[in-house]
Design a protein around this motif. Sequence first.
Motif, PDB file in Angstrom:
ATOM      1  N   THR A 183      10.715  23.880  10.960  1.00 24.22           N
ATOM      2  CA  THR A 183      11.351  23.869   9.819  1.00 24.22           C
ATOM      3  C   THR A 183      12.589  24.595   9.897  1.00 24.22           C
ATOM      4  OG1 THR A 183       9.127  23.513   8.654  1.00 24.22           O
ATOM      5  CG2 THR A 183      11.029  23.969   7.265  1.00 24.22           C
ATOM      6  N   HIS A 200      12.742  19.354   8.344  1.00 20.25           N
ATOM      7  CA  HIS A 200      11.730  19.265   9.371  1.00 20.25           C
ATOM      8  C   HIS A 200      12.063  18.608  10.795  1.00 20.25           C
ATOM      9  CE1 HIS A 200       7.552  19.056  10.685  1.00 20.25           C
ATOM     10  NE2 HIS A 200       7.659  17.791  10.995  1.00 20.25           N
ATOM     11  N   SER A 232      12.839  14.954   8.680  1.00 22.65           N
ATOM     12  CA  SER A 232      12.923  14.700   7.078  1.00 22.65           C
ATOM     13  C   SER A 232      13.798  15.770   6.447  1.00 22.65           C
ATOM     14  CB  SER A 232      11.527  14.781   6.399  1.00 22.65           C
ATOM     15  OG  SER A 232      11.005  15.921   6.486  1.00 22.65           O
ATOM     16  N   ASN A 264       4.384  22.721  -1.222  1.00 21.91           N
ATOM     17  CA  ASN A 264       4.633  21.974   0.189  1.00 21.91           C
ATOM     18  C   ASN A 264       6.011  21.380   0.127  1.00 21.91           C
ATOM     19  OD1 ASN A 264       4.897  20.414   2.439  1.00 21.91           O
ATOM     20  ND2 ASN A 264       2.661  20.084   2.589  1.00 21.91           N
ATOM     21  N   GLN A 287       7.603  20.147   2.328  1.00 21.10           N
ATOM     22  CA  GLN A 287       7.948  18.721   3.204  1.00 21.10           C
ATOM     23  C   GLN A 287       7.706  17.589   2.458  1.00 21.10           C
ATOM     24  OE1 GLN A 287       8.850  18.902   6.254  1.00 21.10           O
ATOM     25  NE2 GLN A 287       8.823  21.285   6.389  1.00 21.10           N
ATOM     26  N   THR A 288       6.496  17.599   1.422  1.00 17.83           N
ATOM     27  CA  THR A 288       6.258  16.295   0.914  1.00 17.83           C
ATOM     28  C   THR A 288       6.741  16.373  -0.645  1.00 17.83           C
ATOM     29  OG1 THR A 288       4.131  17.340   0.254  1.00 17.83           O
ATOM     30  CG2 THR A 288       4.219  16.184   2.217  1.00 17.83           C
TER      31      THR A 288
END
Length: 168
Positions: free
Chosen positions: A35, A81, A93, A156, A158-159
């Motif tokens: 990341t 990411h 992402s 999180n 990322q999501t």
Amino acid sequence: MNKYLVLKIFVLIVLAYPAALTAAHDAKPQSWSGTVRGEVMKISGKGFIIKDSLDRRVRLEVGPNCTLDENIQAGDEIVAHIVHKGKENYIKSVKRLIFSSPAGIFAVEGEVLKIDRETYLILDPAGKEVRLLVDAKTWRDGNITVGDSILANIDNFQTNHAESLTKQ
């Protein structure tokens, strides 16, 4: 008899050594992911120039099937990411961060525009729309409905999973 035993062990080691080297080489990871967090300095074509937390400039290329938050612009704080495979590095992402506290907790503040199952669409004070994943693990301050002003803590990035939703 001891000489023969030592000789047999030596021969086995010599014969097994190349196989052990191959196995050790194969055990090295050929790909990894990580990341990068920072400020978008410039967007050019399918690449981003990011200034990371250590004041380094990092060039990131968009990869296949990359998911990008809409309307990322220079000056936005983002989390990317990254995937590394062989000699390739690419973005899997990119998420725009709204703000973070000194403790490193990421949060989104704004008005709930739409609720669709586990996806909440939030309009932040700057007029940007942010999608949040809200599921059974998300703590909610009462019954949150469309039109409510909320503060969402993100666990999180990322999501964009919301750890908690608090009415403002």
